[in-house]
Design a protein around this motif. Structure first.
Motif, PDB file in Angstrom:
ATOM      1  N   UNK A 153       0.812  -1.219   0.000  1.00  0.00           N
ATOM      2  CA  UNK A 153       0.000   0.000   0.000  1.00  0.00           C
ATOM      3  C   UNK A 153       0.843   1.266   0.000  1.00  0.00           C
ATOM      4  N   UNK A 154       2.001   1.207   0.629  1.00  0.00           N
ATOM      5  CA  UNK A 154       2.887   2.368   0.649  1.00  0.00           C
ATOM      6  C   UNK A 154       3.791   2.411  -0.576  1.00  0.00           C
ATOM      7  N   UNK A 155       3.913   1.282  -1.264  1.00  0.00           N
ATOM      8  CA  UNK A 155       4.675   1.219  -2.511  1.00  0.00           C
ATOM      9  C   UNK A 155       6.110   1.679  -2.354  1.00  0.00           C
ATOM     10  N   UNK A 156       6.514   2.600  -3.206  1.00  0.00           N
ATOM     11  CA  UNK A 156       7.899   3.088  -3.212  1.00  0.00           C
ATOM     12  C   UNK A 156       8.251   3.835  -1.927  1.00  0.00           C
ATOM     13  N   UNK A 157       7.243   4.276  -1.194  1.00  0.00           N
ATOM     14  CA  UNK A 157       7.493   5.002   0.061  1.00  0.00           C
ATOM     15  C   UNK A 157       7.714   4.060   1.238  1.00  0.00           C
ATOM     16  N   UNK A 158       7.554   2.741   1.041  1.00  0.00           N
ATOM     17  CA  UNK A 158       7.601   1.785   2.152  1.00  0.00           C
ATOM     18  C   UNK A 158       8.892   1.898   2.965  1.00  0.00           C
ATOM     19  N   UNK A 159      10.025   1.775   2.308  1.00  0.00           N
ATOM     20  CA  UNK A 159      11.295   1.741   3.040  1.00  0.00           C
ATOM     21  C   UNK A 159      11.547   3.042   3.784  1.00  0.00           C
ATOM     22  N   UNK A 160      11.303   4.182   3.141  1.00  0.00           N
ATOM     23  CA  UNK A 160      11.553   5.452   3.821  1.00  0.00           C
ATOM     24  C   UNK A 160      10.543   5.685   4.937  1.00  0.00           C
ATOM     25  N   UNK A 161       9.280   5.308   4.716  1.00  0.00           N
ATOM     26  CA  UNK A 161       8.278   5.463   5.773  1.00  0.00           C
ATOM     27  C   UNK A 161       8.644   4.602   6.971  1.00  0.00           C
ATOM     28  N   UNK A 162       8.997   3.346   6.707  1.00  0.00           N
ATOM     29  CA  UNK A 162       9.360   2.459   7.811  1.00  0.00           C
ATOM     30  C   UNK A 162      10.617   2.948   8.516  1.00  0.00           C
ATOM     31  N   UNK A 163      11.638   3.315   7.746  1.00  0.00           N
ATOM     32  CA  UNK A 163      12.899   3.761   8.353  1.00  0.00           C
ATOM     33  C   UNK A 163      12.687   5.010   9.198  1.00  0.00           C
ATOM     34  N   UNK A 164      11.869   5.934   8.735  1.00  0.00           N
ATOM     35  CA  UNK A 164      11.585   7.136   9.520  1.00  0.00           C
ATOM     36  C   UNK A 164      10.875   6.808  10.820  1.00  0.00           C
ATOM     37  N   UNK A 165       9.968   5.846  10.765  1.00  0.00           N
ATOM     38  CA  UNK A 165       9.235   5.451  11.962  1.00  0.00           C
ATOM     39  C   UNK A 165      10.135   4.664  12.915  1.00  0.00           C
ATOM     40  N   UNK A 166      10.957   3.773  12.379  1.00  0.00           N
ATOM     41  CA  UNK A 166      11.740   2.843  13.201  1.00  0.00           C
ATOM     42  C   UNK A 166      13.083   3.394  13.662  1.00  0.00           C
ATOM     43  N   UNK A 167      13.480   4.541  13.157  1.00  0.00           N
ATOM     44  CA  UNK A 167      14.831   5.050  13.412  1.00  0.00           C
ATOM     45  C   UNK A 167      15.188   5.128  14.892  1.00  0.00           C
ATOM     46  N   UNK A 168      14.262   5.462  15.735  1.00  0.00           N
ATOM     47  CA  UNK A 168      14.561   5.613  17.166  1.00  0.00           C
ATOM     48  C   UNK A 168      13.887   4.551  18.017  1.00  0.00           C
ATOM     49  N   UNK A 169      13.436   3.479  17.379  1.00  0.00           N
ATOM     50  CA  UNK A 169      12.745   2.410  18.117  1.00  0.00           C
ATOM     51  C   UNK A 169      13.498   1.098  17.953  1.00  0.00           C
ATOM     52  N   UNK A 170      13.900   0.478  19.044  1.00  0.00           N
ATOM     53  CA  UNK A 170      14.465  -0.864  18.905  1.00  0.00           C
ATOM     54  C   UNK A 170      13.357  -1.825  18.465  1.00  0.00           C
TER      55      UNK A 170
END
Length: 184
Positions: free
Chosen positions: A68-85
């Protein structure tokens, strides 16, 4: 023969090593500050690679969210997960889907995936998800799923934005966007 636990280093040396290792792990997976003695560029590259790997693992558990996020998947996930173990791929995806839902940014197919998970499993955001035993309704982004006796069914799909006016039929657009692929 030597004992595997026979170490000639002073005990304080091992404690210091454990602290340095913990600082390195915190930098790589939870956005901690770079520990002394490490090149920041190499740490950043390793961190980015680990986030991409983690995004791939989450996408295997949440394929509709990733699609559903398509090409934005990796950047969306990385932005969300950057400060979360990580809490594990299933839980990471669940937490991200809930965060996107709260911001009204959850794609329709991912809303259905989240509604199905919410109906099937009990997850409080802290402990591991557990199967639900009682009949339950899961809702997300307009999607409604129901679980009865261990079976989960999607009752109402999430509304999809219509980009093309309906062709043929009764002229009434449906929530699933079927007019885009159904013709007379």
């Amino acid at each position: 023969m030597t004992d595997a636990h026979d170490d000639t280093r002073p005990p304080g040396d091992l404690a210091g090593l454990a602290e340095r290792q913990a600082a390195l792990v915190a930098t790589l997976v939870a956005g901690g500050p770079p520990p002394p003695g490490f090149a920041p560029a190499q740490l950043a590259a390793t961190r980015a690679a680990l986030l991409r790997k983690r995004a791939g693992e989450v996408a295997r558990h949440w394929p509709l969210l990733a699609a559903g996020l398509g090409a934005r998947w990796t950047t969306t996930f990385a932005g969300w997960a950057a400060r979360r173990p990580t809490a594990g791929s299933l839980r990471d995806g669940w937490d991200l889907a809930r965060a996107l839902h709260n911001r009204q940014a959850l794609p329709p197919a991912a809303a259905e995936e989240l509604a199905l998970r919410e109906a099937r499993l009990r997850y409080d955001g802290l402990s591991a998800p557990r199967p639900r035993r009682m009949p339950t309704v899961g809702r997300a982004g307009g999607a409604v799923a129901v679980q009865i006796a261990g079976r989960v069914r999607l009752l109402r799909p999430a509304p999809r934005p219509s980009t093309v006016p309906p062709v043929g039929g009764d002229g009434v657009p449906d929530a699933a966007g079927s007019a885009l692929w159904i013709s007379d």
